[in-house]
Scaffold this active site. Sequence first.
Site, PDB file in Angstrom:
ATOM      1  N   CYS A  27      41.779  18.340  79.868  1.00 52.76           N
ATOM      2  CA  CYS A  27      40.630  17.651  80.459  1.00 52.76           C
ATOM      3  C   CYS A  27      39.792  18.710  81.160  1.00 52.76           C
ATOM      4  O   CYS A  27      39.752  19.856  80.735  1.00 52.76           O
ATOM      5  CB  CYS A  27      41.071  16.543  81.398  1.00 52.76           C
ATOM      6  N   HIS A 562      63.809  35.515 106.075  1.00 57.95           N
ATOM      7  CA  HIS A 562      64.489  34.261 105.736  1.00 57.95           C
ATOM      8  C   HIS A 562      65.995  34.472 105.939  1.00 57.95           C
ATOM      9  O   HIS A 562      66.665  35.096 105.115  1.00 57.95           O
ATOM     10  CB  HIS A 562      64.188  33.866 104.285  1.00 57.95           C
TER      11      HIS A 562
END
Length: 640
Positions: A27, A562
């Site tokens: 699209c 982390h």
Amino acid sequence: MGKYEDLAKKIVDNVGGSDNINSLTHCITRLRFKLKDENKAKDEVLKNTDGVVTVMKSGGQYQVVIGNHVPDVYADVQSVAGISGESEDAAKSDGNIFNRLIDILSGCFQPFLGALAAAGMIKGLNALLVFLGTLGWFNYTVTSGNYLMLNAIGDAIFMFMPVVLGFTAAKKFGLNPMVGIVVGAAMCYPTVQGTALQAAFTEAAGANAAAPYSLFGLPAYERFFGIPWVGANYTSSVVPVIFIIAFAAQIQKLAKKIIPTVVQNFVVPFLVLLIALPIGFLVIGPVISILTDLLSAGFQALMAFSPALYGVVLGFFWQVLVIFGLHWSIVPLAIMQVTMNGSSMILTGTFGASFAQTAVVLAMYFKLKDKNLKALCPPAIISGLFGVTEPAIYGITLPKKTPFVFSMIAGAVSGLFLMINQVTAFTSGGLGIFGIFNYISPDGNARGMWISLIAIGIAGVVGFGLTMAFWKDKTVVADQELPENAAKIRKEVVTSPLEGQLMPLDTASDQAFAQGILGRGVVIHPTKGEVVAPFDGTVMTMFPTKHAIGLVSDHGMELLIHIGMDTVQLNGNFFENHVKQGDKVKRGDKLVSFDIQEIRNAGYSVETPVIVTNSADYLDIVESDKKEINDNDELLTAVL
């Protein structure tokens, strides 16, 4: 092969390879795959691929959001995968009936959206010129040759909509596309239209004569081999041709099984047309016309009950419907009403939504401190002004959540304004700013255009105002003044935030870290449960679970530390933070303490990736070659 060959190869590889692709369409911003097995697709890898905005799964489709250049990427994906984009499996869809219906509708309408938008813009331009003519600017009327020429150009696709849909639906359902065109053309043939049949009967029998037959309770003016024939008007119709094509595709499939191959080229189309079209005219067309009329009547009834409520609900949820592709359940109804009746209000309440989204992004541009995300704003704003909001939604507002909600609120307010003023669209196709011309009547009445411009202003002011007043980008630091020698800095040194064993990043057990998707860096297996600041800077993010901390240095380096793998599930147990988000820190300041043994006893690894998340801003990231490292030892050197 085009310039997106490398991106195309990555996309094909990560959707499971060409063998996993049933069909492919696109699209305005998305590649829409039908995959044999969606589990083979690597969602996260695709989401983090340069050139891919995000990945969505909806309506039985695997949607890869690219942006405005999707046609070029689509062409290269076709070439890489060795597919044509057409497949007899295209109409097959997993999931419930609703998902399959959305998939069919989107697959039929998407291929000609560009042409539809262009035609709508021409019709809008023609109406604008008529309006300016009424002001006396120049001589331009609905009877002039100029008007007639532009009207023919703009109106053709709407008048012969069954022909266009006959072609696209044939490709969707696996029918011979040329046969699909013939089906659509037959539905536009003048003498088979209901008005033509009625006129012929009236001329022969008299104006007051009742229809001699009936079918489904409707008047029928002719018979086909004794069967009453309801002559509906199919010129400019939308939905009936799709169902007739679906039926014709089944006839073709059956015919191919029983007709010898040597004569299939002409005998199969002969049988398809001879069977599908009469049944389409006699049964499918009338039934679908009745159902679509009822559905349209339902929307009209809701609008009649409360235009304000209708506008608020549709304006609020429109961008959500776009995300999941569910707007295709409404768009065909609007196109149908415009082509059949010359006007529609079904989509009026949605007009301000794209401008609300764009205004929110504009406000975010002024408040964002992440220069990478900020750089995405200008192209998303330009795209949004032309009615394409996927880059803004997926790349900017939706990840931040609150701004997306503000855009929904602004869309609802503009929808309310449009509906209480009963703004009516007289054409469809014009997107974004070009959509204002949809609201000029064919005779040049521009009231709707002026109201739509006010609605744009309302959507913009509400969206921009809410974002500027109530949204704060908590994931980034406030503006900083760079030191005078910042322009002279050619490298930045990061000292180790931990003591422990140093390992290459590709040894991380989490593949998102190991593959460098989040940036370049190293892994540290800590021997001491203490994290210290690796440079002078600011705490950009302190996760509530304390297992991860984001920092930005005074020179702009963004660093993620982390602690452990999956330790987010500990909900902060065994962690203690010594700073909070927004704090200024100096190299060596204590940031977080954690209990290594307790974390391991809980079943979690304490391996700690240290990642430069804006690695792309540097020429190179050089890692230390030490095996054992102490805090404040040189860990990384970023070369500018």
